[in-house]
Enzyme design. Sequence first.
Site, short mmCIF file in Angstrom:
data_model
loop_
_atom_site.label_atom_id
_atom_site.label_comp_id
_atom_site.label_asym_id
_atom_site.label_seq_id
_atom_site.Cartn_x
_atom_site.Cartn_y
_atom_site.Cartn_z
N LYS A 113 -1.29 2.87 -6.81
CA LYS A 113 0.16 2.79 -6.62
C LYS A 113 0.91 3.53 -7.73
O LYS A 113 2.01 4.02 -7.49
CB LYS A 113 0.61 1.33 -6.55
CG LYS A 113 0.23 0.66 -5.23
CD LYS A 113 0.97 -0.64 -5.04
CE LYS A 113 0.59 -1.30 -3.72
NZ LYS A 113 1.12 -2.66 -3.60
N LYS A 195 -9.16 4.33 8.22
CA LYS A 195 -8.69 3.04 8.72
C LYS A 195 -7.26 3.20 9.27
O LYS A 195 -6.46 3.94 8.70
CB LYS A 195 -8.69 2.05 7.55
CG LYS A 195 -8.67 0.61 7.98
CD LYS A 195 -8.80 -0.31 6.78
CE LYS A 195 -7.73 -1.37 6.87
NZ LYS A 195 -7.66 -2.24 5.71
N LYS A 198 -0.68 0.89 8.08
CA LYS A 198 0.74 0.76 8.39
C LYS A 198 1.57 1.82 7.69
O LYS A 198 2.72 2.00 8.00
CB LYS A 198 1.26 -0.66 8.10
CG LYS A 198 1.04 -1.20 6.72
CD LYS A 198 1.55 -2.66 6.65
CE LYS A 198 1.26 -3.24 5.26
NZ LYS A 198 1.74 -4.60 5.12
#
Length: 331
Positions: A113, A195, A198
């Site tokens: 992040k 994968k 979102k």
Amino acid sequence: MERKILYSAVQPSGNLTIGNYTGAIRNWVRMQNDFDCFYAVADLHAITVRQDPATLRRRTLEIAALYLACGLDPEKCTLYVQSHVSAHAELCWILNTVAYVGEMERMTQFKDKSQKHADNINMGLMDYPVLMAADILLYQAHYVPVGADQKQHVEITRDIANRFNNRYGEAFRVPEPYILKEGAKIMSLQDPSKKMSKSDENLNASVYLADDRDTIIRKFKRAVTDSGNEVRAAAEKPGITNLLNIYAAFRGCTLEEAEREFQGTGYGDFKLAVGETVADALAPVQEKQKQLLGDKEYLAGVLQSGAENAFRAARKTLSKVCRKIGLYRGE
Ligand code: TRP
């Protein structure tokens, strides 16, 4: 027999996908029958990256409504919003004094992040795992159901709990990760080696729980397939295998049963059938969620009694912790 305590939370950021549904949400619903469950909407975690305030507020309520629509029963489990129970932030502060900067800097998610949000590496981002430890430890949870990406956070929670217990005396139960007997992982419709996420930039890659029927069917029609024309699961057919897995997950059948059903079917008809199955399965959930969002008073009531319940449990741990470390509480 006393039931074991289970704790989990979900961030109200991004739009949930069908992967979140089959991998996490449906399990939460199942587990409420076997455990004493605390489920939180982790809004304090969400603000470690920039959020638009109105969107954050809306998503918090949407997620709560979604979980209820999927079958979470407020009579059986405690559903609440993390920031409604101030004990999370309080315990986090205290745990900050036993967590080390070095170990936080080494966390995989922090490193990822920090790269992704290089202009906003705030203290909260680094403290994220400590807040998560506070979440879990406040409720004396036995188990924390998490996917692979969150396992390191449960490990650090165990380290922090042990360190505190050793230094000040037993205050926390040391939780275990609860690895879900997941069905197959759901992969991106555009790149089945990745994968489904979102936060994928390619909107055709992910099917969102909020997508309407036409959108769902269109996305499945555009899903990448493999060479050949047989509908069967195989390593060299990752696209078709993914679609078969999705079909099986939504139909509640095995992969083999799904394969048998589509023997001799062409890719086009198969993709349409998968799309329709997913759309049919989501329709009642979406309808129920909409209905719940139309009844804000009911939702607010559920979340308030959830927060009261959670607070009652959290308060016990917090006062024990305060006593152990010598915060003056009267004689
Ligand atoms: N970090 C988790 C996620 O992004 C959400 C979360 C916050 C959580 N607190 C938790 C999960 C406590 C399990 C237990 O998925």
